[in-house]
Motif scaffolding. Structure first.
Motif, PDB file in Angstrom:
ATOM      1  N   VAL A  99       3.271 -16.450  16.196  1.00 12.00           N
ATOM      2  CA  VAL A  99       2.766 -16.325  14.583  1.00 12.00           C
ATOM      3  C   VAL A  99       3.934 -15.271  14.143  1.00 12.00           C
ATOM      4  N   SER A 100       4.938 -14.875  14.852  1.00 13.98           N
ATOM      5  CA  SER A 100       5.849 -13.716  14.505  1.00 13.98           C
ATOM      6  C   SER A 100       6.614 -14.156  13.188  1.00 13.98           C
ATOM      7  N   GLY A 101       6.926 -15.472  13.119  1.00 19.27           N
ATOM      8  CA  GLY A 101       7.785 -16.000  11.887  1.00 19.27           C
ATOM      9  C   GLY A 101       7.013 -15.837  10.650  1.00 19.27           C
ATOM     10  N   LYS A 102       5.785 -15.943  10.741  1.00 18.94           N
ATOM     11  CA  LYS A 102       5.006 -15.805   9.406  1.00 18.94           C
ATOM     12  C   LYS A 102       4.200 -14.698   9.228  1.00 18.94           C
ATOM     13  N   THR A 103       4.552 -13.315  10.071  1.00 23.76           N
ATOM     14  CA  THR A 103       3.927 -12.086   9.948  1.00 23.76           C
ATOM     15  C   THR A 103       4.856 -11.111   9.294  1.00 23.76           C
ATOM     16  N   PHE A 104       4.486 -10.563   8.250  1.00 20.55           N
ATOM     17  CA  PHE A 104       5.291  -9.600   7.428  1.00 20.55           C
ATOM     18  C   PHE A 104       4.424  -8.480   6.991  1.00 20.55           C
ATOM     19  N   LEU A 105       5.176  -7.417   6.506  1.00 19.67           N
ATOM     20  CA  LEU A 105       4.379  -6.305   5.894  1.00 19.67           C
ATOM     21  C   LEU A 105       4.220  -6.562   4.463  1.00 19.67           C
ATOM     22  N   LEU A 106       2.926  -6.207   4.250  1.00 20.67           N
ATOM     23  CA  LEU A 106       2.363  -6.297   2.753  1.00 20.67           C
ATOM     24  C   LEU A 106       3.468  -5.581   1.655  1.00 20.67           C
ATOM     25  N   GLY A 107       4.257  -4.678   2.166  1.00 22.71           N
ATOM     26  CA  GLY A 107       5.381  -3.839   1.468  1.00 22.71           C
ATOM     27  C   GLY A 107       6.694  -4.446   1.667  1.00 22.71           C
ATOM     28  N   LYS A 108       6.773  -5.704   2.127  1.00 21.65           N
ATOM     29  CA  LYS A 108       8.033  -6.347   2.357  1.00 21.65           C
ATOM     30  C   LYS A 108       9.022  -6.116   1.133  1.00 21.65           C
ATOM     31  N   TRP A 109       8.553  -6.480  -0.193  1.00 23.54           N
ATOM     32  CA  TRP A 109       9.259  -6.696  -1.064  1.00 23.54           C
ATOM     33  C   TRP A 109       9.455  -5.092  -1.881  1.00 23.54           C
ATOM     34  N   GLN A 110       9.043  -4.227  -1.260  1.00 23.34           N
ATOM     35  CA  GLN A 110       9.240  -2.772  -1.578  1.00 23.34           C
ATOM     36  C   GLN A 110       9.969  -2.161  -0.504  1.00 23.34           C
ATOM     37  N   GLN A 111      11.269  -2.658   0.278  1.00 25.85           N
ATOM     38  CA  GLN A 111      12.091  -2.266   0.853  1.00 25.85           C
ATOM     39  C   GLN A 111      11.310  -2.077   2.179  1.00 25.85           C
ATOM     40  N   GLU A 112      10.236  -3.180   2.721  1.00 28.99           N
ATOM     41  CA  GLU A 112       9.716  -3.101   3.936  1.00 28.99           C
ATOM     42  C   GLU A 112       8.916  -1.777   4.080  1.00 28.99           C
ATOM     43  N   ARG A 113       8.262  -1.304   2.989  1.00 26.61           N
ATOM     44  CA  ARG A 113       7.530  -0.059   2.983  1.00 26.61           C
ATOM     45  C   ARG A 113       6.114  -0.212   3.675  1.00 26.61           C
ATOM     46  N   GLU A 114       5.914   0.607   4.628  1.00 29.59           N
ATOM     47  CA  GLU A 114       4.501   0.790   5.282  1.00 29.59           C
ATOM     48  C   GLU A 114       3.704   1.347   4.484  1.00 29.59           C
ATOM     49  N   ILE A 115       2.228   1.202   4.704  1.00 28.60           N
ATOM     50  CA  ILE A 115       1.236   1.511   3.861  1.00 28.60           C
ATOM     51  C   ILE A 115       0.212   2.264   5.039  1.00 28.60           C
ATOM     52  N   PRO A 116       0.246   3.609   4.696  1.00 32.24           N
ATOM     53  CA  PRO A 116      -0.461   4.651   5.562  1.00 32.24           C
ATOM     54  C   PRO A 116      -1.869   4.267   5.701  1.00 32.24           C
ATOM     55  N   ASP A 117      -2.714   4.721   6.700  1.00 28.44           N
ATOM     56  CA  ASP A 117      -4.048   4.556   7.065  1.00 28.44           C
ATOM     57  C   ASP A 117      -4.758   5.691   6.488  1.00 28.44           C
ATOM     58  N   PRO A 118      -5.914   5.318   5.505  1.00 23.15           N
ATOM     59  CA  PRO A 118      -6.416   6.498   4.669  1.00 23.15           C
ATOM     60  C   PRO A 118      -7.931   6.874   5.300  1.00 23.15           C
ATOM     61  N   TYR A 119      -8.178   6.199   6.417  1.00 25.63           N
ATOM     62  CA  TYR A 119      -9.422   6.292   7.355  1.00 25.63           C
ATOM     63  C   TYR A 119      -9.646   7.652   7.536  1.00 25.63           C
ATOM     64  N   ARG A 120     -11.140   8.353   6.997  1.00 26.10           N
ATOM     65  CA  ARG A 120     -11.361   9.550   7.431  1.00 26.10           C
ATOM     66  C   ARG A 120     -10.500  10.612   6.563  1.00 26.10           C
ATOM     67  N   GLN A 121      -9.989  10.132   5.240  1.00 26.97           N
ATOM     68  CA  GLN A 121      -9.139  11.325   4.498  1.00 26.97           C
ATOM     69  C   GLN A 121      -9.725  11.351   3.162  1.00 26.97           C
ATOM     70  N   GLN A 122      -9.395  11.934   2.470  1.00 26.24           N
ATOM     71  CA  GLN A 122     -10.025  12.455   1.084  1.00 26.24           C
ATOM     72  C   GLN A 122      -9.685  11.261   0.134  1.00 26.24           C
ATOM     73  N   ARG A 123     -10.269  11.268  -1.261  1.00 27.10           N
ATOM     74  CA  ARG A 123      -9.917  10.078  -2.033  1.00 27.10           C
ATOM     75  C   ARG A 123      -8.737  10.164  -2.406  1.00 27.10           C
ATOM     76  N   PRO A 124      -7.897  11.117  -2.769  1.00 22.59           N
ATOM     77  CA  PRO A 124      -6.357  10.896  -3.155  1.00 22.59           C
ATOM     78  C   PRO A 124      -5.684  10.140  -2.046  1.00 22.59           C
ATOM     79  N   ALA A 125      -6.018  10.134  -0.796  1.00 23.30           N
ATOM     80  CA  ALA A 125      -5.295   9.257   0.164  1.00 23.30           C
ATOM     81  C   ALA A 125      -5.639   7.802   0.019  1.00 23.30           C
ATOM     82  N   PHE A 126      -6.765   7.617  -0.458  1.00 19.13           N
ATOM     83  CA  PHE A 126      -7.294   6.033  -0.869  1.00 19.13           C
ATOM     84  C   PHE A 126      -6.698   5.374  -2.022  1.00 19.13           C
ATOM     85  N   GLU A 127      -6.518   6.578  -2.959  1.00 21.71           N
ATOM     86  CA  GLU A 127      -6.002   6.187  -4.130  1.00 21.71           C
ATOM     87  C   GLU A 127      -4.620   5.705  -4.126  1.00 21.71           C
ATOM     88  N   HIS A 128      -3.921   6.510  -3.173  1.00 25.54           N
ATOM     89  CA  HIS A 128      -2.408   6.339  -2.835  1.00 25.54           C
ATOM     90  C   HIS A 128      -2.026   4.940  -2.109  1.00 25.54           C
TER      91      HIS A 128
END
Length: 144
Positions: A99-128
């Motif tokens: 499945v490698s050929g069909k697996t991409f970052l959600l942030g692919k079109w934003q210069q391969e941007r990664e999206i950090p994990d907000p788990y157990r953080q405050q609301r501002p992290a979730f908003e970001h």
């Protein structure tokens, strides 16, 4: 043509279920199935309360979501697999190399941007994170 999209993160309670709900709304009426799963899923847990609050504030809901563990068959069934971080792409390639050929970052079109994990953080992290996911969803929905 993509008929099924799978979002993958770690626990399947914050990012991937939120992205699932957001994408389902974005592609409504287009015949595209949207789902999510986790690489280390908190199986059967519902969506995180803060993630659900943010969805509700935008007229969406993750109610009824139950976290599930990703596996090779779930990955194989999807036409497109979208992840939050590069390490997720690499882990998926280990689980299901085909499945490698069909697996991409959600942030692919934003210069391969990664999206950090907000788990157990405050609301501002979730908003970001919600903002980053919304940008990724908007970009991907134009390509579907």
């Amino acid at each position: 043509m993509f008929k099924s999209i799978l979002f993958v993160c770690i626990g399947n309670i914050c990012r991937s279920p939120s992205a699932e709900v957001m994408m389902r709304d974005a592609v409504e009426g287009r015949g595209i199935q949207v789902a999510s799963a986790g690489l280390g899923a908190l199986v059967d847990h519902g969506i995180d309360a803060t993630a659900q609050e943010l969805l509700l504030e935008r007229g969406l809901s993750g109610e009824g979501h139950r976290a599930r563990q990703v596996n090779s068959s779930i990955l194989s069934a999807a036409d497109l697999v979208l992840t939050m971080e590069l390490k997720h792409v690499r882990r998926i390639a280990e689980i299901a190399p085909h499945v490698s050929g069909k697996t991409f970052l959600l942030g692919k079109w934003q210069q391969e941007r990664e999206i950090p994990d907000p788990y157990r953080q405050q609301r501002p992290a979730f908003e970001h994170v919600y903002k980053l996911m919304a940008e990724g969803i908007e970009s991907w929905s134009r390509h579907l």
